[in-house]
Design an enzyme around this catalytic site. Structure first.
Site, PDB file in Angstrom:
ATOM      1  N   CYS A  33       0.694  -1.560   0.074  1.00 49.79           N
ATOM      2  CA  CYS A  33       0.239   0.122  -0.395  1.00 49.79           C
ATOM      3  C   CYS A  33       0.893   1.486  -0.031  1.00 49.79           C
ATOM      4  O   CYS A  33       0.703   2.702   0.087  1.00 49.79           O
ATOM      5  CB  CYS A  33      -0.792  -0.201   0.998  1.00 49.79           C
ATOM      6  SG  CYS A  33       0.180   0.053   2.710  1.00 49.79           S
ATOM      7  N   ASP A  35       2.065   2.857   2.698  1.00 54.21           N
ATOM      8  CA  ASP A  35       2.427   2.963   3.849  1.00 54.21           C
ATOM      9  C   ASP A  35       3.222   3.668   4.356  1.00 54.21           C
ATOM     10  O   ASP A  35       4.040   1.958   4.848  1.00 54.21           O
ATOM     11  CB  ASP A  35       1.239   2.869   4.523  1.00 54.21           C
ATOM     12  CG  ASP A  35       0.025   3.513   3.733  1.00 54.21           C
ATOM     13  OD1 ASP A  35       0.081   4.310   3.046  1.00 54.21           O
ATOM     14  OD2 ASP A  35      -1.092   2.881   4.498  1.00 54.21           O
ATOM     15  N   CYS A 103      -2.503  -2.981   8.555  1.00 50.77           N
ATOM     16  CA  CYS A 103      -2.478  -2.084   8.966  1.00 50.77           C
ATOM     17  C   CYS A 103      -2.373  -1.780  10.529  1.00 50.77           C
ATOM     18  O   CYS A 103      -1.510  -0.782  10.807  1.00 50.77           O
ATOM     19  CB  CYS A 103      -3.099  -0.512   8.867  1.00 50.77           C
ATOM     20  SG  CYS A 103      -4.619  -0.348   6.905  1.00 50.77           S
TER      21      CYS A 103
HETATM   22 FE1  FES Z   1      -1.637   0.539   4.137  1.00 46.75          FE
HETATM   23 FE2  FES Z   1      -3.426   0.650   5.815  1.00 46.75          FE
HETATM   24  S1  FES Z   1      -3.560   0.902   4.211  1.00 46.75           S
HETATM   25  S2  FES Z   1      -1.142   0.593   6.560  1.00 46.75           S
END
Ligand code: FES
Length: 147
Positions: A33, A35, A103
């Protein structure tokens, strides 16, 4: 879809920021993702976490879980902080939707990475702490294959 606690921690995240000269800093990401989360720990001579701050470049659930994780580890000893798993963070937030569970893994792994950094800096070994991954997506792949 999100609990009131998740919304609260997303909208008013606690402990956002950096700690200068932190005892330990841990950064982890999820390549899937994109992040990234960074956790700073201030640990005293008795191995008690006096302060904890975070910076998260990620989704709302990642912000809420980092906020809650920092609240949970503050005031704890290193050993107690190891028990702050992603499950503990999720429970404290009254749950997360299944697609957002990964997450919360970022928060657990970022704390472990910061503790690892602290241990390396102080040349100590923290019982039960494994070398953290810098990308939690690696672990997810393995888990997915089991099903
Ligand atoms: Fe990547 Fe939440 S979608 S940490």
């Amino acid at each position: 879809m999100y609990s009131d606690k998740v919304m609260d921690h997303f909208q008013n995240p606690r402990n956002v920021g950096e700690i200068e000269d932190a005892s330990g800093v841990g950064t982890v990401g999820n390549a899937k993702c994109g992040d990234i989360m960074r956790i700073y720990l201030d640990i005293d001579d008795n191995q008690v976490i006096q302060d904890c701050k975070f910076k998260t470049f990620g989704c709302g659930a990642a912000v809420a879980t980092s906020s809650m994780a920092t609240e949970l580890v503050k005031g704890k000893t290193i050993q107690e902080a190891l028990e702050v798993t992603n499950k503990a963070v999720m429970e404290a937030l009254d749950g997360l939707p299944p697609v957002k569970v990964h997450c919360s893994l970022l928060a657990e792994e970022a704390i472990h990475a910061a503790l690892w950094d602290y241990a390396e800096k102080n040349h100590i070994k923290i019982e039960g702490l494994q070398k953290p991954k810098s990308d939690i997506h690696e672990g997810e792949e393995e888990e997915e294959e089991e099903y």
